[in-house]
Scaffold this active site. Structure first.
Site, PDB file in Angstrom:
ATOM      1  N   ARG A   7      10.413  11.815 -63.249  1.00  0.00           N
ATOM      2  CA  ARG A   7      11.299  12.210 -64.454  1.00  0.00           C
ATOM      3  C   ARG A   7      11.783  11.191 -65.282  1.00  0.00           C
ATOM      4  O   ARG A   7      11.782  11.051 -66.535  1.00  0.00           O
ATOM      5  CB  ARG A   7      12.562  13.023 -63.689  1.00  0.00           C
ATOM      6  CG  ARG A   7      12.584  14.274 -63.889  1.00  0.00           C
ATOM      7  CD  ARG A   7      13.863  14.972 -63.576  1.00  0.00           C
ATOM      8  NE  ARG A   7      13.663  16.270 -63.010  1.00  0.00           N
ATOM      9  CZ  ARG A   7      14.399  17.201 -62.592  1.00  0.00           C
ATOM     10  NH1 ARG A   7      15.600  17.011 -62.597  1.00  0.00           N
ATOM     11  NH2 ARG A   7      13.886  18.452 -62.392  1.00  0.00           N
ATOM     12  N   GLU A  19      18.791  16.122 -67.134  1.00  0.00           N
ATOM     13  CA  GLU A  19      19.274  15.280 -65.814  1.00  0.00           C
ATOM     14  C   GLU A  19      18.173  14.465 -65.008  1.00  0.00           C
ATOM     15  O   GLU A  19      17.193  15.087 -64.888  1.00  0.00           O
ATOM     16  CB  GLU A  19      19.970  16.517 -64.962  1.00  0.00           C
ATOM     17  CG  GLU A  19      20.478  15.812 -63.734  1.00  0.00           C
ATOM     18  CD  GLU A  19      19.745  16.128 -62.488  1.00  0.00           C
ATOM     19  OE1 GLU A  19      19.390  17.421 -62.246  1.00  0.00           O
ATOM     20  OE2 GLU A  19      19.541  15.132 -61.736  1.00  0.00           O
TER      21      GLU A  19
END
Lengths: 537, 537
Positions: free
Chosen positions: B511, B460
């Site tokens: 990320r 995610e």
């Protein structure tokens, strides 16, 4: 600053019978009024039911706004409504800024979106607009969100009360979301200039003046004024020009940590916190880490991010949290290379702002009139000594090895403006004693340093310098400034594995916008300002 | 992690005579050695004085580096040295990465700047290079900063040990700044791939492997590897594409406060601090304030800034401080409008990265080999229920009204990649129970919500949703999620003065870079990472 709807008062223990009896009477009266209210509501509902055009207006139920469907309808931007759309059907969404019922058959509505406004006209017309629709619109609360379907028309006379020079002849109108009927501040009041208030006062009329604190308490309302819409769009532009210019000159954008072990650069002005059992604080600037990025071979870096100052400064120009624009770069020979970047960067920024933000400056100027900034194609550079001399010649004696205060800075700004015709200039070669320990002393006179400040309209916006890149010398300098070397050992150690000569500077984003637009308070250029007395909203 | 030079030990009180006598002897011996050292140094100095070419090399005194003068000399960038400069005199500044003395008459030096390297050759030659100069260069410590003057030449055979395919025939070489002779980690070791280490091991050779913690302890050295130079330049690009794309679609960049009264969105994972006597905390996200900016009429906003999480997560994908990329926007009808922005934004980002960052990806790939990300022109959207069904068909049962865990997310990523040929997709209509209180429920089924997550390579990276914009409903939702409404009253109040339907999303910058480059640890994509155990350097 809460404005929650009133809860029914808690029932209290009754003190005596008389009070109880008067209460009973009051209850009876209330029940009677309630009955009457219901009867009226029912009759209104009946009338509305009877309205064969009832589908053309009303409150949109929440369900419809929960992503129920995608219809493919298109909404026009209010700021884009111009005369060439005459006769066209449009759909706009915005706020009901002002609502004025002229009669039972006609009403005017000014609808606003992102600071732009358009006048909407509702007239009873067979098969189009019912009297009930006019009533519904007249009853809307200000600042409610509405969807307006209508036909664009161009009136003969210029429209004074709206930014767009067209009208919308309303066909349908739906309320998307209701505002409280009583707002803590009116946008009209919040958007008023001092000049307007003074003029009205001379004509014997007292207009509402919304003070700074009330504005900040209800910031979501205050932000809706055209001036504030302009200010924060300009702030975004300043940041963007800063980034794009530096990227074009080979700088790399970085992000350094705001959570720092120990106490940052020292001093009492830090916010302390507990980090998983270790003492920590919030970075007062990215100074140490941006220099470490230079030691990490990035050559030229910049950072845009929050910096935190726990200072008890109650001035028009200090905040406890603001957005720092920081730059650090290798220098080959001279700190003038850093000043060259400042020079090119800011001249490019001012040029670009003046060119691209005309609408925004106009919106700001209407509420806060200001003169455009005077600046030169090649930024003036004066040494600190030259500045001191200019002040002396004007009869102001300052310590030649001390710092300037806000007042002398402003005075010097005036003198420079008169003599050189610029309100933007660089003052360099500051006395070493008034600069941080990591500032490189001048090679020809250790009483001075390879440092500079930059001023807009007599106020400092930038501080910069060549840094000490030799670890042993850095430790000596820290010691002689009373800093315990142990506490900054990770920083000093960064220079032990080979470090290039380097320098940089830091700018406050809010200050640049404040001074470029000649605003009188930095709280005007911070979205949700933080000062020693304010941490909300 | 200190590597400060050893201080002379403090003289301690002597315990007995024997010890005193042994000390005396030691002192005598030390004095003798010191005399000898001085004699040798004098003879070296004499030899150097005798060198008529002594001006061509040596240590540059600090004074010369204190912005003494501007000479107008030009430094070439090492990364820009190509064969078309053959025969030209150049001046470069960089680090002495490796130094190899072949004989008393010849040495090789690899000089590095911003990850690019060039081989420099020093050969004794009459009137040009003295043996003393070769000796000086051979004695340089690795990572020291040097200025190299020389002539560009093109060797017959390709150069293996440097990025540039030209050599510099050294004429002059000056040391600008010395690195410690013993470095805690060598750049060569830090730049080595696992593949290389394994290969060497099979050949019986044990190469140094620098572990993650050591890298972070000496981050200023670790950052100098070509892979790290690439990673942070790509990070800068990701941010830049994010900004430019959103600006082009009418978004305004904003800065919301990180210092928040009370305890932010609630929960235990906040860093608390004292703000001038008031309880405060660091913002876990700009969620509340970016929504307030929407209520302040900015229409579409984004923010890039630090977010703080005091969670005790010891995983490869969590940090206590990271850079949040946040978006919030009015929506007209459906939360798919938000997903549309995600779709266009990320496809544009991936395209642009693949096109503009070839050199950087190559540098990263050499140390951390990875496959390019598979993504579709139009991003795949699956509902949560469809995802659950896919998992079920693959024999994995998950709670249809619960959340996915890291493992099931990864599994679903695999299934999606196999079935649809993409490693980037959107999963939407999550169960309401696993989303924050401000998430809008679906209109057709209150067990689900108008929300989505976005995944890269099964992990995610984005969370987004339509928000509840009706204050009464928001309060109800907060209560049913166990949040005391009083503590978030300023937030809820923001919606009382008219609020449009809106939605948004948040992305973690580190990320995105980690997963795009298939790196295995988020600490690799944070300049100076902060996790529960690390707050330095």
């Amino acid at each position: 600053m809460s404005s929650e709807p009133q809860n029914p008062p808690m029932e209290e223990e009754e003190a005596n019978n008389a009070a109880a009896q008067s209460k009973k009477a009051a209850k009876k009266e209330a029940a009677k009024l309630e009955k009457q209210r219901r009867r009226e509501a029912a009759s209104v509902a009946a009338a509305e039911t009877a309205d064969t055009l009832a589908d053309n207006y009303g409150d949109v139920p929440l369900e419809e706004l929960q992503s129920k469907s995608v219809t493919g309808r298109e909404w026009a931007e209010i700021g884009a409504l111009t005369a060439d759309l005459e006769g066209r059907a449009v759909l706009v969404r915005g706020r009901a800024q002002t609502i004025r019922g002229v009669s039972k058959k006609m009403a005017f509505l000014v609808v606003r979106e992102k600071g732009f406004t358009v006048q909407c006209v509702v007239c009873v017309a067979p098969d189009l607009v019912s009297p009930q629709m006019v009533k519904f619109i007249t009853g809307l609360s200000r600042e409610s969100y509405v969807d307006v379907h209508g036909i664009v028309s161009v009136p003969k006379d210029p429209i004074k009360g709206a930014s767009q020079q067209v009208e919308i002849q309303v066909r349908k109108l739906y309320c998307i979301n209701k505002a409280l009927p009583a707002l803590p501040i009116n946008i009209e009041d919040a958007a008023r200039s001092e000049v307007e208030i003074e003029k009205a006062l001379q004509a014997g009329e007292q207009l509402v003046r919304v003070n700074q604190d009330t504005r900040l308490n209800f910031r979501v309302l205050d932000l809706r004024t055209p001036a504030n819409q302009g200010i924060f769009r300009i702030q975004c532009q300043v940041e963007n020009i800063f980034r794009q210019f530096l990227l074009s000159e080979g700088f790399v954008g970085i992000h350094t940590p705001k959570l720092i072990a120990g106490s940052s650069e020292g001093g009492s002005a830090v916010f302390k916190l507990d980090y998983k059992g270790q003492p920590a604080c919030l970075a007062q600037s990215p100074q140490l880490h941006k220099q470490m990025a230079i030691c990490g071979d990035f050559g030229r870096v910049f950072e845009i991010g929050p910096v935190f100052r726990a200072e008890d400064s109650f001035t028009h120009r200090h905040l406890c949290e603001f957005t720092g624009l920081d730059v650090e770069m290798e220098i080959k020979e001279h700190y003038s290379e850093v000043m060259d970047v400042v020079d090119r960067l800011f001249v490019a920024m001012f040029d670009s702002l003046n060119e691209k933000c005309k609408k925004e400056f106009e919106a700001i100027g209407k509420q806060y009139p200001f003169e455009p900034l005077k600046y030169l194609r090649k930024t003036l550079r004066l040494t600190f000594q030259e500045g001191v001399q200019m002040l002396k010649e004007a009869g102001i004696e300052v310590d030649p090895l001390g710092d300037l205060n806000t007042e002398t800075e402003r005075k010097l700004g005036q003198l420079v403006s008169e003599k050189y015709g610029t309100e933007f200039y660089i003052l360099h070669r500051y006395p070493l004693a008034v600069r941080p320990f990591y500032t490189m002393p001048c090679c020809d006179d250790p009483a001075y340093s390879n440092s500079f400040d930059v001023f807009i309209r007599g106020e400092e916006i930038i501080s910069g310098a060549q840094r000490v890149h030799v670890p042993e010398f850095l430790a000596t300098r820290a010691e002689s400034c009373g800093i315990e070397v142990k506490t900054i050992s990770t920083y000093i150690d960064s220079f032990r594995y080979g470090a290039p000569p380097h320098g940089g500077f830091g700018v406050g984003l809010e200050r640049v916008v404040m001074l470029f637009c000649a605003l009188n308070n930095i709280r005007k250029t911070s979205l949700f300002p933080r000062d020693p007395l304010r941490i909300a909203p």
